[in-house]
Scaffold this motif. Structure first.
Motif, short mmCIF file in Angstrom:
data_model
loop_
_atom_site.label_atom_id
_atom_site.label_comp_id
_atom_site.label_asym_id
_atom_site.label_seq_id
_atom_site.Cartn_x
_atom_site.Cartn_y
_atom_site.Cartn_z
N LEU A 1 -19.88 -35.74 -29.65
CA LEU A 1 -19.46 -36.85 -30.50
C LEU A 1 -19.81 -36.54 -31.95
N ALA A 2 -18.91 -36.91 -32.86
CA ALA A 2 -19.15 -36.72 -34.29
C ALA A 2 -19.31 -38.09 -34.94
N PHE A 3 -20.43 -38.27 -35.62
CA PHE A 3 -20.72 -39.48 -36.36
C PHE A 3 -20.56 -39.20 -37.85
N PRO A 4 -20.42 -40.22 -38.67
CA PRO A 4 -20.30 -39.98 -40.11
C PRO A 4 -21.50 -39.22 -40.66
N PRO A 5 -21.28 -38.40 -41.70
CA PRO A 5 -22.40 -37.66 -42.30
C PRO A 5 -23.53 -38.62 -42.70
N ARG B 1 -20.24 -32.47 -46.84
CA ARG B 1 -21.16 -33.18 -45.94
C ARG B 1 -20.56 -33.15 -44.54
N LEU B 2 -21.29 -32.55 -43.63
CA LEU B 2 -20.80 -32.41 -42.26
C LEU B 2 -21.21 -33.62 -41.43
N PRO B 3 -20.45 -33.89 -40.37
CA PRO B 3 -20.80 -35.01 -39.49
C PRO B 3 -22.13 -34.77 -38.77
N ARG B 4 -22.69 -35.82 -38.27
CA ARG B 4 -23.87 -35.75 -37.39
C ARG B 4 -23.32 -35.61 -35.98
N TYR B 5 -23.55 -34.49 -35.34
CA TYR B 5 -23.05 -34.27 -33.99
C TYR B 5 -24.10 -34.65 -32.96
N ALA B 6 -23.64 -35.19 -31.86
CA ALA B 6 -24.51 -35.57 -30.75
C ALA B 6 -23.79 -35.22 -29.45
#
Length: 104
Positions: A62-66, A2-7
């Motif tokens: 920015l990387a958020f949790p998957p 599971r990859l992070p949610r990138y923004a």
């Protein structure tokens, strides 16, 4: 995996400080590098619950949790934050354009 949610912070509409303050006000914590990540098993691919990781290679990413949903966030709606995969950001980082330069 599971990859992070990138923004990515759209620097034409906002800046990293304003965006990070916005998310801190919503209860997120910010880690500057993987060594700062709280929680057991937290790493670059899974920042941990309510933790944002600033990317070390791509500024303003920015990387958020998957599984994090940011679609209803006002910064996303206004275009100040763009939901974008990390790989989409790496090409412009590799190009390394000069400020105010023309890219064809």
């Amino acid at each position: 995996i599971r990859l992070p949610r990138y923004a990515r912070v759209n620097t034409l509409r906002s800046n990293i400080t304003t965006v990070l303050n916005h998310f801190r006000e919503q209860g997120w914590s910010v880690a500057d590098c993987p060594d700062d990540l709280p929680g057991e098993g937290a790493n670059r691919l899974c920042p941990g619950k309510n933790t944002i990781l600033q990317d070390q290679m791509v500024p303003h990413l920015l990387a958020f949790p998957p599984g994090t949903s940011l679609h209803s966030d006002p910064l996303v709606a206004s275009g100040a934050v763009i939901l974008q995969d990390r790989s989409s950001c790496l090409s412009s980082q590799a190009l390394c354009p000069i400020p105010a330069g023309a890219i064809v």
